[in-house]
Write a protein that holds these residues in place. Structure first.
Motif, PDB file in Angstrom:
ATOM      1  N   ILE A 207      46.912  33.047  49.427  1.00 30.09           N
ATOM      2  CA  ILE A 207      46.849  33.781  48.163  1.00 30.09           C
ATOM      3  C   ILE A 207      45.733  34.811  48.254  1.00 30.09           C
ATOM      4  CG2 ILE A 207      46.554  33.603  45.667  1.00 30.09           C
ATOM      5  CD1 ILE A 207      47.256  30.528  46.123  1.00 30.09           C
ATOM      6  N   LEU A 208      46.090  36.078  48.147  1.00 31.35           N
ATOM      7  CA  LEU A 208      45.119  37.164  48.246  1.00 31.35           C
ATOM      8  C   LEU A 208      45.091  37.941  46.937  1.00 31.35           C
ATOM      9  CD1 LEU A 208      43.138  38.701  50.124  1.00 31.35           C
ATOM     10  CD2 LEU A 208      45.053  40.192  50.723  1.00 31.35           C
ATOM     11  N   MET A 209      43.967  37.864  46.241  1.00 26.86           N
ATOM     12  CA  MET A 209      43.789  38.626  45.012  1.00 26.86           C
ATOM     13  C   MET A 209      43.422  40.071  45.347  1.00 26.86           C
ATOM     14  SD  MET A 209      44.469  36.172  42.985  1.00 26.86           S
ATOM     15  CE  MET A 209      44.141  36.924  41.371  1.00 26.86           C
ATOM     16  N   ASP A 210      43.510  40.942  44.357  1.00 25.81           N
ATOM     17  CA  ASP A 210      43.252  42.366  44.557  1.00 25.81           C
ATOM     18  C   ASP A 210      42.114  42.817  43.639  1.00 25.81           C
ATOM     19  OD1 ASP A 210      43.403  45.009  45.246  1.00 25.81           O
ATOM     20  OD2 ASP A 210      45.450  45.321  44.553  1.00 25.81           O
ATOM     21  N   ASP A 211      40.967  43.126  44.207  1.00 27.65           N
ATOM     22  CA  ASP A 211      39.782  43.568  43.442  1.00 27.65           C
ATOM     23  C   ASP A 211      39.219  42.464  42.547  1.00 27.65           C
ATOM     24  OD1 ASP A 211      40.296  45.998  44.599  1.00 27.65           O
ATOM     25  OD2 ASP A 211      40.295  47.140  42.743  1.00 27.65           O
ATOM     26  N   MET A 212      39.330  41.236  42.961  1.00 30.32           N
ATOM     27  CA  MET A 212      38.781  40.129  42.168  1.00 30.32           C
ATOM     28  C   MET A 212      37.393  39.789  42.680  1.00 30.32           C
ATOM     29  SD  MET A 212      40.415  36.378  41.480  1.00 30.32           S
ATOM     30  CE  MET A 212      39.669  35.235  40.342  1.00 30.32           C
ATOM     31  N   GLY A 213      36.412  39.794  41.793  1.00 26.05           N
ATOM     32  CA  GLY A 213      35.031  39.585  42.182  1.00 26.05           C
ATOM     33  C   GLY A 213      34.692  38.133  42.453  1.00 26.05           C
ATOM     34  N   TYR A 214      33.546  37.946  43.113  1.00 26.46           N
ATOM     35  CA  TYR A 214      33.077  36.605  43.450  1.00 26.46           C
ATOM     36  C   TYR A 214      32.938  35.739  42.198  1.00 26.46           C
ATOM     37  CZ  TYR A 214      30.016  32.851  45.016  1.00 26.46           C
ATOM     38  OH  TYR A 214      29.476  31.614  45.269  1.00 26.46           O
ATOM     39  N   GLY A 215      32.517  36.329  41.094  1.00 27.32           N
ATOM     40  CA  GLY A 215      32.277  35.563  39.874  1.00 27.32           C
ATOM     41  C   GLY A 215      33.444  35.511  38.921  1.00 27.32           C
ATOM     42  N   ASP A 216      34.664  35.807  39.402  1.00 27.46           N
ATOM     43  CA  ASP A 216      35.827  35.863  38.515  1.00 27.46           C
ATOM     44  C   ASP A 216      36.635  34.573  38.466  1.00 27.46           C
ATOM     45  OD1 ASP A 216      35.756  38.289  37.175  1.00 27.46           O
ATOM     46  OD2 ASP A 216      36.589  39.406  38.855  1.00 27.46           O
ATOM     47  N   THR A 217      36.127  33.493  39.045  1.00 31.79           N
ATOM     48  CA  THR A 217      36.737  32.182  38.841  1.00 31.79           C
ATOM     49  C   THR A 217      35.718  31.317  38.107  1.00 31.79           C
ATOM     50  OG1 THR A 217      35.936  31.186  40.908  1.00 31.79           O
ATOM     51  CG2 THR A 217      38.022  32.379  40.995  1.00 31.79           C
ATOM     52  N   ILE A 465      45.161  28.717  50.782  1.00 32.10           N
ATOM     53  CA  ILE A 465      43.969  29.554  50.925  1.00 32.10           C
ATOM     54  C   ILE A 465      43.946  30.539  49.766  1.00 32.10           C
ATOM     55  CG2 ILE A 465      42.811  31.290  52.348  1.00 32.10           C
ATOM     56  CD1 ILE A 465      44.038  29.909  54.792  1.00 32.10           C
ATOM     57  N   PHE A 466      42.816  30.621  49.093  1.00 31.42           N
ATOM     58  CA  PHE A 466      42.666  31.530  47.955  1.00 31.42           C
ATOM     59  C   PHE A 466      41.440  32.406  48.196  1.00 31.42           C
ATOM     60  CE2 PHE A 466      40.794  32.850  43.975  1.00 31.42           C
ATOM     61  CZ  PHE A 466      41.874  33.205  43.185  1.00 31.42           C
ATOM     62  N   THR A 467      41.645  33.727  48.195  1.00 35.09           N
ATOM     63  CA  THR A 467      40.523  34.648  48.381  1.00 35.09           C
ATOM     64  C   THR A 467      40.873  36.000  47.765  1.00 35.09           C
ATOM     65  OG1 THR A 467      38.941  35.515  50.021  1.00 35.09           O
ATOM     66  CG2 THR A 467      41.275  35.480  50.656  1.00 35.09           C
ATOM     67  N   SER A 468      40.014  36.992  47.963  1.00 33.14           N
ATOM     68  CA  SER A 468      40.223  38.339  47.421  1.00 33.14           C
ATOM     69  C   SER A 468      39.965  39.364  48.509  1.00 33.14           C
ATOM     70  CB  SER A 468      39.278  38.582  46.241  1.00 33.14           C
ATOM     71  OG  SER A 468      39.432  39.898  45.720  1.00 33.14           O
ATOM     72  N   ASP A 469      40.552  40.556  48.354  1.00 34.97           N
ATOM     73  CA  ASP A 469      40.395  41.585  49.381  1.00 34.97           C
ATOM     74  C   ASP A 469      39.036  42.282  49.319  1.00 34.97           C
ATOM     75  OD1 ASP A 469      40.882  42.995  47.050  1.00 34.97           O
ATOM     76  OD2 ASP A 469      42.391  44.322  47.910  1.00 34.97           O
ATOM     77  N   GLY A 492      30.374  43.968  47.071  1.00 30.81           N
ATOM     78  CA  GLY A 492      31.543  44.669  47.604  1.00 30.81           C
ATOM     79  C   GLY A 492      32.402  43.806  48.501  1.00 30.81           C
ATOM     80  N   GLN A 493      31.764  42.908  49.282  1.00 29.21           N
ATOM     81  CA  GLN A 493      32.515  42.140  50.262  1.00 29.21           C
ATOM     82  C   GLN A 493      32.418  40.625  50.087  1.00 29.21           C
ATOM     83  OE1 GLN A 493      31.791  45.267  53.856  1.00 29.21           O
ATOM     84  NE2 GLN A 493      32.531  43.288  54.506  1.00 29.21           N
ATOM     85  N   LYS A 494      31.458  40.146  49.330  1.00 32.36           N
ATOM     86  CA  LYS A 494      31.382  38.703  49.106  1.00 32.36           C
ATOM     87  C   LYS A 494      32.392  38.336  48.035  1.00 32.36           C
ATOM     88  CE  LYS A 494      28.004  35.010  48.358  1.00 32.36           C
ATOM     89  NZ  LYS A 494      26.561  34.723  48.160  1.00 32.36           N
ATOM     90  N   VAL A 495      33.335  37.472  48.397  1.00 31.95           N
ATOM     91  CA  VAL A 495      34.478  37.176  47.529  1.00 31.95           C
ATOM     92  C   VAL A 495      34.699  35.665  47.472  1.00 31.95           C
ATOM     93  CG1 VAL A 495      35.646  39.390  47.888  1.00 31.95           C
ATOM     94  CG2 VAL A 495      36.040  37.507  49.501  1.00 31.95           C
ATOM     95  N   PRO A 496      35.513  35.217  46.526  1.00 30.55           N
ATOM     96  CA  PRO A 496      35.813  33.787  46.484  1.00 30.55           C
ATOM     97  C   PRO A 496      36.603  33.356  47.719  1.00 30.55           C
ATOM     98  CG  PRO A 496      36.549  34.907  44.463  1.00 30.55           C
ATOM     99  CD  PRO A 496      36.190  35.959  45.450  1.00 30.55           C
ATOM    100  N   LEU A 497      36.381  32.135  48.161  1.00 29.80           N
ATOM    101  CA  LEU A 497      37.255  31.496  49.145  1.00 29.80           C
ATOM    102  C   LEU A 497      37.321  30.014  48.822  1.00 29.80           C
ATOM    103  CD1 LEU A 497      39.018  31.319  51.675  1.00 29.80           C
ATOM    104  CD2 LEU A 497      36.935  30.918  53.004  1.00 29.80           C
TER     105      LEU A 497
END
Length: 676
Positions: A207-217, A465-469, A492-497
């Motif tokens: 699962i790949l989110m689009d423009d989802m920030g690290y703090g959006d979960t 797998i859940f993350t963001s681009d 910019g690059q640190k995202v949820p995983l």
């Protein structure tokens, strides 16, 4: 007496210079074979047509050298597209309504075609300009007593010449073959030696989110609930220091699917549509020539994707949602390892934007751009989550029910990339705006997808797998981090995983947290190892040998939170072709040996993660003209990147600068990352 229109064949300097320039741009195009030079030819023709028009008004003359210069540039473009064109010759007219036609049934409009079809197509495209040039030359040369008719004809043809020149810029062929080292032999040899996976091999839902920030979960601190997203980490692993391979969409997807940094495939920036469009110039199909270089129009077909590995291992492979790595030929998802694709080739703020069903490199538009508008003609993408959910659910159900294959499902939602939309049942329900409405809807449908997996008896044996681009752009949360999308700062690059795998054989316990760093280039080798994919009759962790794979397996992090990115393989933060920062983790004892008198608490930790910026723009818009140069951060105790530690650890800063320069030099000298 009024001056007549005449043909000037004399050797006047200015017309001759313009002719030489035309011959020069033609030669440059045929020598370099670059689409960027082709655009120079197009612009030359536009300028030349305007000069021809002005010479008629001012001098009442048609200068033969100008005609020859225009003709030379045009002939160069025709030869270029006939020999090195990437479509059959009529590709300039491909639109969302005609794209994806079978190349066998419609040889003139789709596919590479033949030398003859490209010749026919490009000659027809050039016919209007050629007719105008010949007409101007003939009429100016011909003696005619009817002066008014001659003037009207000449001015009319010159205006048509300008119009056809501008038309060529907006609609002309720009699809051409890449000019670079190709890796097809290694691509084919590697894939044919992938072993068939075992019958009990795990499924993969990526699962790949689009423009989802690290703090959006909500698991990472969001002020709204995302229970189904959170369930992945609560029943598996949550990573607190995971990084995308790039801070913007297309390059990040390249890194995720190939295990390589996007620079190696000319995918350094956003990929734009190549289909016919009259939208804003920056969103037409000529833009890739500026952004990518070497005629690349997407993720090159000779890249080895994780989907191709799974496909050759006997998995059913499907992609759903947003592709954003090219929209024709070798760049299409079903030419890159996916059996089936449903979604959009482009990003949702571009034109053209449409949904397709695609198999075997051919697709049918099922929801066109006009359909995705409301009654006032404004963009309306509110049905997308429901549509995509229906497609992926049906595909997984059909695969599990009617085949004995494990599946690899790549679920690349277009959300929450702006402009955000939510379905009618969710719009306005969160009390926090459309952004959260959109994520709430996605989370709800994600729960339904998990229920489907459970009903099919596949949930326990599916790696989720859940993350963001990349991080957020205009809206969304990076938590306490600095920066956002398209910046090399943490935001910019640190995202949820989060990774869930119930049937993991004791690999990890549910609800555990992993703090060591990893990046999306690591997915390629990690999934090969997790799924037990072998090659050459049993070689474990089978990886390509003809090219650099920048990622490393995350298994040590997954198993016991052991670092995998040290000095020898740092995580890179890039922007276009420049490495802005590198980061890696070291044993704290090595730092203590260098600085025995320091008593910082951070030195009591087992590992320390450093991040070094060579040069980075200030993220404070009030001081936009200031740059941070030679900055060293310790992410272990300063993940907000507040303090420059170069003056405290000058030797480490100098060492990291040297490593950065060495990698940058290697990239420049070996663009494609060829081994051997």
């Amino acid at each position: 007496m009024k001056k007549k229109i005449t043909l000037d064949t004399s050797k006047k300097v200015f017309p001759l210079i313009l002719m030489v320039v035309g011959i020069g741009v033609m030669a440059a195009l045929l020598i370099t074979r670059l689409n960027l030079v082709n655009l120079v030819n197009l612009l030359y023709c536009c300028i030349m047509s305007a000069i021809i028009f002005l010479s008629l008004i001012i001098k009442k003359k048609v200068y033969a050298p100008m005609i020859f210069g225009y003709a030379a540039a045009s002939i160069g473009m025709i030869v270029f597209h006939v020999i090195w064109g990437a479509d059959a010759g009529f590709g300039a007219f491909i639109s969302e309504k005609s794209a994806g036609w079978s190349s066998a049934a419609n040889a003139l409009f789709a596919g590479e075609g033949t030398l003859l079809t490209r010749l026919a197509g490009n000659l027809l495209l050039a016919l209007p300009a050629a007719a105008c040039l010949w007409g101007l030359f003939f009429i100016a040369r011909k003696k005619c007593e009817k002066t008014a008719l001659k003037k009207v004809s000449s001015f009319g043809l010159s205006i048509l010449l300008m119009a056809s020149s501008v038309f060529s810029v907006l609609f002309g062929n720009v699809r051409t073959k890449p000019v670079t080292d190709r890796l097809w032999d290694g691509h084919d040899d590697y894939l044919k030696n992938v072993d068939t996976a075992k019958s009990d091999s795990p499924n993969v839902l990526f699962i790949l989110m689009d423009d989802m920030g690290y703090g959006d979960t909500s698991l990472n601190g969001a002020i709204y609930d995302t229970p189904n997203m959170d369930s992945i980490g609560e029943n598996g692993l949550n990573f607190t220091n995971f990084y995308s391979g790039y801070s913007v969409c297309s390059p990040a997807r390249f890194a995720t699917l190939t295990g390589r940094y996007p620079y190696r495939g000319y995918a350094d920036n956003v990929i734009y549509p190549t289909v016919q469009t009259t939208a804003t110039f920056a969103q037409t199909r000529v833009y890739n020539s500026f952004e990518m270089g070497n005629n690349a129009d997407g993720m090159l077909g000779d890249e080895i994707t994780i989907a191709e590995v799974f496909q050759n291992a006997g998995y059913a492979t499907g992609a759903f949602g947003k592709w954003h790595l090219g929209d024709y030929g070798e760049y299409l998802p079903t030419n890159q390892g996916f059996d089936y694709f449903y979604g959009s080739h482009h990003v949702n703020d571009m034109y053209a934007f449409y949904h397709v069903r695609e198999e075997n490199g051919e697709y049918e538009v099922v929801h066109g751009s006009e359909e995705l508008r409301d009654e006032n003609g404004k963009k309306d993408q509110s049905p997308l989550t429901e549509w995509i959910h229906g497609e992926i659910t049906d595909w997984i159900t059909d695969t599990v029910t009617n085949t004995d294959k494990p599946f690899f499902a790549y679920y690349a939602t277009p959300w929450p990339h702006g402009p955000v939309f939510a379905g009618d049942d969710f719009d306005g329900t969160s009390g926090m705006g459309t952004y959260v409405d959109c994520l709430t809807e996605f989370d709800t449908y994600l729960g339904k997808l998990f229920n489907t997996l459970e009903e099919l008896g596949e949930l326990e044996n599916t790696i989720i797998i859940f993350t963001s681009d990349n991080g957020p752009a205009l809206e969304g949360s990076v938590g306490d981090l600095r920066g956002g999308k398209y910046l090399a700062y943490e935001g910019g690059q640190k995202v949820p995983l989060m990774i869930r795998w119930d049937n993991n054989g004791g690999l990890f316990e549910k609800g555990e947290v992993r703090t060591e760093s990893a990046t999306s280039t690591d997915f390629f080798p990690t999934l090969i190892e997790m799924c037990g994919i072998t090659g050459n009759g049993g070689t474990a962790s089978y990886l390509p040998s003809d090219r650099v794979i920048d990622g490393v397996s995350m298994m040590p992090v997954i198993k016991n939170d052991t670092p995998v990115h040290g000095e020898e393989n740092p995580i890179l933060h890039m922007k276009r072709e420049d490495i802005k920062a590198i980061q890696y983790t070291v044993d704290s004892d090595s730092v203590k040996e260098m600085y025995p008198d320091y008593k910082y608490d951070i030195l009591d930790e087992e590992y320390i993660t450093f991040k070094y910026f060579d040069k980075i723009q200030n993220d404070n818009s009030a001081f936009w003209d200031k740059n941070r140069k030679n900055w060293l951060h310790i992410l272990s105790d300063d993940y907000q990147e507040n303090y420059n530690r170069t003056t405290v650890y000058p030797e480490i800063s100098e060492k990291m600068n040297g490593i950065l320069k060495t990698i940058q030099k290697d990239f420049s000298e070996n663009r494609r990352g060829i081994v051997g």
